[in-house]
Each structure stands twice: as C-alpha cells, then as structure tokens.
Design a protein around this motif. Structure first.
Motif, mmCIF file in Angstrom:
data_model
loop_
_atom_site.group_PDB
_atom_site.id
_atom_site.type_symbol
_atom_site.label_atom_id
_atom_site.label_comp_id
_atom_site.label_asym_id
_atom_site.label_seq_id
_atom_site.Cartn_x
_atom_site.Cartn_y
_atom_site.Cartn_z
ATOM 1 N N VAL A 48 0.871 -1.188 0.000
ATOM 2 C CA VAL A 48 0.000 0.000 0.000
ATOM 3 C C VAL A 48 0.906 1.236 0.000
ATOM 4 N N LYS A 49 0.619 2.198 -0.912
ATOM 5 C CA LYS A 49 1.454 3.390 -1.031
ATOM 6 C C LYS A 49 0.580 4.635 -1.126
ATOM 7 N N THR A 50 1.161 5.769 -0.803
ATOM 8 C CA THR A 50 0.412 7.008 -0.919
ATOM 9 C C THR A 50 1.346 8.196 -1.134
ATOM 10 N N LYS A 51 0.849 9.189 -1.835
ATOM 11 C CA LYS A 51 1.568 10.457 -1.936
ATOM 12 C C LYS A 51 1.287 11.241 -0.664
ATOM 13 N N GLY A 52 2.222 12.069 -0.242
ATOM 14 C CA GLY A 52 1.957 12.960 0.894
ATOM 15 C C GLY A 52 2.253 12.327 2.235
ATOM 16 N N HIS A 82 9.010 -0.903 -3.924
ATOM 17 C CA HIS A 82 8.940 -1.300 -5.329
ATOM 18 C C HIS A 82 9.108 -2.814 -5.404
ATOM 19 N N CYS A 83 8.510 -3.404 -6.451
ATOM 20 C CA CYS A 83 8.644 -4.858 -6.584
ATOM 21 C C CYS A 83 9.190 -5.212 -7.961
ATOM 22 N N SER A 84 9.690 -6.438 -8.061
ATOM 23 C CA SER A 84 10.151 -6.922 -9.358
ATOM 24 C C SER A 84 8.938 -7.117 -10.258
ATOM 25 N N GLU A 102 2.165 8.350 -6.090
ATOM 26 C CA GLU A 102 1.907 7.010 -5.533
ATOM 27 C C GLU A 102 2.697 5.953 -6.308
ATOM 28 N N LYS A 103 2.716 6.126 -7.644
ATOM 29 C CA LYS A 103 3.412 5.154 -8.501
ATOM 30 C C LYS A 103 4.916 5.088 -8.182
#
Ligand code: GLU
Length: 221
Positions: free
Chosen positions: A47-51, A91-93, A85-86
């Motif tokens: 799970v990722k987020t900007k800010g 990060h994953c393979s 977010e991207k």
C-alpha cells in the motif's frame, strides 16, 4: 533523506513499521508506503500514498488492514521521478516476487535498466530504485541473500535497502552503502531502520551496519 523501517517477528508488522516511520518524519519525505507478507494468501501486500504518513495510516487502518509478521516501510524523498503514488516505495520486481525499499541514489540505474529491459523486464515507475528488485529477481535462483549480494555488487551510488521475497517468508535482507541503516534485535523479533529512534519502543539492542555490510534478519535473530 528518507526513512526505512523493517520488522520480522511474532507481532503484526504493519503497525510497528508505521509507528517506526512516524519517528523518522523529521528526516523529511513526500510519499510513503508499506509492504507486508500475507501468509494466508502467500502474497506480499503493498500500500502506497503520496503525501503524509497520515494518509497511509488511513488507507491501512493504522496497519490493521495488513496482516502478517514480516514487513518493510518507507518514507520517500524523491530524487528520480515525481513524488507520486506510482513512484513511492516499496517497489517490486516485474513478477512481484521481490519487494524492497531503498534510500539513496543509483547512479548507473539507466545502464542497468536498459540491460533488464533487453532481458524482458518491464518497469512501472520513473525511479532509479526499480532496477534493484528486478536485478535481485534476475539473480534469484533459490537464495535471496545470494541474489541480493550479486545484485548490489552491480550498483553504483548510495543505498540503504531492505528486501523481502515471496519465496522466503519472514526473512528480511538489509545492506547499506553511504546511507545509514541500523539493525535492532528483540525477543523473537528483529528490526531494521534508518535511525535508532524508530526501534527504541521495542529494543535497545541496536547494531549500526557498516558500509557494504549485509544482515539477514529472521524472528530468531
Ligand atoms: N532515489 C530513490 C527515489 O527517488 C530513493 C529516494 C529516497 O532516498 O527517498 O525513489
């Protein structure tokens, strides 16, 4: 600067990782993310987020929505690619087998990316970081540690990294070069972090990794 926290042990990893990241907020960041090995689904949830970290706490119900005892988290200070977010870590393979967080700058990332593209790997972010999980995946046969050693030997620049992989649940590999990273040892639990305050709620048994020194962490040590 940014922050890394990793945990493997008997407790739920996500709340501990998120709490650790909050202790590293002073280092500055523009986005944040967390990954946890979900045993029931034999998969790694990301799970990722900007800010702000607050957004990540909301998205994960303060970590409670991410079950599992092994996880890594990151607050990012963008150097390659916009804060988004991207581009946020983990990060994953390409095949989602290897998941990692990175602090620092990979100076030869374009050369490595071109090689990996030629070998059929696809990339989804604008970061220098994304070459690392793919390079680890490229070298991975049946030993994550060996693959991390091989992959990091090809990197130029600075890095503190924490790596987990789908095939090796509850194992966390860490290494650093010209970026800070510490290891913490608790009872039936192990930690990594960019700085000591991130683990002080859990242990005072802390070891400062040397440059180019690797650590293999499991709940047992
Ligand atoms: N260079 C990496 C990126 O731009 C890591 C930045 C950091 O240290 O937070 O994603």
């Amino acid at each position: 600067m940014c922050g890394i926290v990793g945990y493997t042990g008997r407790e739920a990893a996500a709340p501990i990782v998120l709490n650790g990241l909050s202790k590293l907020e002073y280092r500055g960041y523009d986005s944040a993310g967390v990954a946890v090995f979900n045993e029931a689904e034999n998969d790694i949830d990301i799970v990722k987020t900007k800010g702000r970290l607050k957004n990540l706490l909301e998205k994960t119900d303060s970590g409670k929505a991410m079950p599992g005892g092994c996880g890594i988290g990151h607050t990012r200070w963008a150097t390659h690619g916009a804060p988004s977010e991207k581009n946020a870590h983990p990060h994953c393979s390409d095949d989602k087998m290897v998941v990692m967080v990175h602090n620092g700058i990979i100076e030869n990332y374009q050369e490595l990316k071109d090689k990996l593209l030629r070998k059929g790997y696809a990339f989804y972010s604008e970061t220098d970081t994304e070459v690392i999980p793919n390079l680890i995946d490229y070298y991975y046969k049946d030993d994550l540690f060996e693959a991390v050693v091989k992959a990091t030997s090809k990197l130029e620049g600075s890095f503190a990294i924490g790596v987990i992989a789908k095939n090796e649940p509850n194992k966390l590999i860490a290494v650093r070069k010209d970026s800070p990273l510490i290891v913490g040892l608790g009872k039936d639990e192990s930690f990594i972090a960019s700085d000591i305050p991130a683990v002080l709620n859990h242990t005072r048994d802390v070891y400062l990794l040397e440059d180019k020194e690797f650590a293999i962490l499991t709940p047992n040590g």
